[in-house]
Design an enzyme around this catalytic site. Structure first.
Site, PDB file in Angstrom:
ATOM      1  N   HIS A   1      62.276  73.821 -64.469  1.00 12.01           N
ATOM      2  CA  HIS A   1      62.882  75.163 -64.485  1.00 12.01           C
ATOM      3  C   HIS A   1      62.351  75.958 -63.288  1.00 12.01           C
ATOM      4  CE1 HIS A   1      63.858  79.248 -65.633  1.00 12.01           C
ATOM      5  NE2 HIS A   1      64.791  78.718 -66.402  1.00 12.01           N
TER       6      HIS A   1
ATOM      7  N   GLU B   1      71.071  75.978 -62.562  1.00 13.12           N
ATOM      8  CA  GLU B   1      70.662  77.354 -62.831  1.00 13.12           C
ATOM      9  C   GLU B   1      70.286  78.008 -61.510  1.00 13.12           C
ATOM     10  OE1 GLU B   1      69.270  77.342 -67.304  1.00 13.12           O
ATOM     11  OE2 GLU B   1      67.623  77.550 -65.904  1.00 13.12           O
TER      12      GLU B   1
ATOM     13  N   GLY C   1      67.629  85.620 -65.485  1.00  9.41           N
ATOM     14  CA  GLY C   1      66.720  86.679 -65.921  1.00  9.41           C
ATOM     15  C   GLY C   1      67.287  88.080 -65.770  1.00  9.41           C
TER      16      GLY C   1
ATOM     17  N   SER D   1      72.007  84.005 -66.863  1.00  5.85           N
ATOM     18  CA  SER D   1      72.708  85.198 -67.357  1.00  5.85           C
ATOM     19  C   SER D   1      74.010  84.880 -68.093  1.00  5.85           C
ATOM     20  CB  SER D   1      72.962  86.196 -66.215  1.00  5.85           C
ATOM     21  OG  SER D   1      71.737  86.715 -65.733  1.00  5.85           O
TER      22      SER D   1
HETATM   23  O1  LIG Z   1      66.583  80.407 -67.436  1.00  8.54           O
HETATM   24  C1  LIG Z   1      67.520  80.384 -68.200  1.00  8.54           C
HETATM   25  C2  LIG Z   1      67.676  79.275 -69.166  1.00  8.54           C
HETATM   26  O2  LIG Z   1      66.787  78.267 -68.846  1.00  8.54           O
HETATM   27  C3  LIG Z   1      68.523  81.453 -68.245  1.00  8.54           C
HETATM   28  O3  LIG Z   1      67.920  82.657 -68.598  1.00  8.54           O
HETATM   29  P1  LIG Z   1      68.830  83.954 -68.810  1.00  8.54           P
HETATM   30  O4  LIG Z   1      70.024  83.529 -69.637  1.00  8.54           O
HETATM   31  O5  LIG Z   1      67.939  84.920 -69.530  1.00  8.54           O
HETATM   32  O6  LIG Z   1      69.249  84.427 -67.450  1.00  8.54           O
END
Ligand SMILES: O=C(CO)COP(=O)(O)O
Length: 257
Positions: free
Chosen positions: A97, A169, A175, A213
């Site tokens: 991640h 991602e 975030g 998001s």
């Molecule tokens: O990092 C994420 C899932 O691993 C995504 O986070 P958010 O959906 O809070 O942006």
């Protein structure tokens, strides 16, 4: 056979044992997660891993860890081994991640060792890849993401690929301060990843999930794209109603459903 659509959440560094139990109780009773067109998953912190595995054991929802070391055991203070993750009853391990790459200096080479260790232990690695805003602005988004995928999968035998999941991602989308990728941008990158990666021994493309998001308002247009194999959600699924609302809308938008 069409593959189920993956819908899951990582709780990141959130939830006490009591909060984890309440969340699992809500999922336990959700008929939607028993729909064979969906594959739900939850990735709690290590402290709740075995409790969550136990609480969801009689549901089809898979459970994963957020990270692990590559060694089976040894003098690695503070680390968790693949054997320990498996021993808790987890199916999945999330690897690479961007928060781990950024804050804990995880390299592509380390992620590759972890991917191989996860597969050797019978786990499904969920490999997170994604470019930074700077890499995107400089026109290197696809190069970055494909490099991350290739290094993560280096040396993985073709027979093991059917257990691999990829999550695209983009770092700029994740975030509180993230901007979600448009379905068009996400779809474009998903197609690039598909073209670049090997298929499984049966000739199927590796499932590539989108994360960053995802929320109840944008999930349908992302899920409508056949090249997006699932959604990996943070904040919007930290309450069970959020996960279920997204699952419901995504399923309704899925082509062929
Ligand atoms: O990092 C994420 C899932 O691993 C995504 O986070 P958010 O959906 O809070 O942006």
């Amino acid at each position: 056979m069409t593959m189920p659509f993956w819908i899951g959440t990582s709780w990141k560094m959130n939830k006490t044992l009591g909060e984890a139990a309440d969340y699992c109780a809500a999922l336990h009773d959700a008929e939607l997660l028993r729909d064979p067109r969906l594959q739900g998953f939850v990735i709690p912190p290590f402290t709740a891993l075995s409790e969550v595995c136990r609480a969801l054991a009689d549901t089809p929802v898979m459970v994963g860890a957020q990270n692990m070391h590559w060694a089976e055991q040894g003098a690695f203070t503070g680390e968790i081994s693949p054997l320990m993750v498996r021993d808790c009853g987890a199916d999945i391990v999330e690897l690479g991640h961007s928060e781990r790459r950024e804050s804990f200096n995880e390299t592509d080479a380390a992620i590759n060792r972890k991917v191989k260790a996860a597969l050797a232990q019978g786990l499904r690695p969920l490999i997170c890849v994604g470019e930074t805003a700077e890499e995107k602005a400089l026109g290197a988004a696809a190069d970055t993401v494909i490099r991350q995928c290739r290094i993560a999968l280096g040396g993985v035998p073709v027979e093991a690929l059917e257990r691999v999941l990829i999550a695209y991602e983009p770092v700029w989308a994740i975030g509180e301060h993230g901007t979600p990728a448009t379905a068009e941008d996400a779809g474009w990158m998903h197609r690039r990843i598909r073209e670049a990666l090997p298929t499984t021994a049966q000739g199927a493309p590796l499932p590539v999930l989108y994360g960053g998001s995802v929320n109840p308002d944008n999930c349908a247009e992302l899920a409508a794209l056949p090249e997006i194999a699932g959604l990996f959600i943070g904040r919007s699924a930290w309450r069970p109603e959020g996960l279920l609302r997204i699952a419901e809308r995504a399923l309704a938008a899925r082509p062929g459903t």
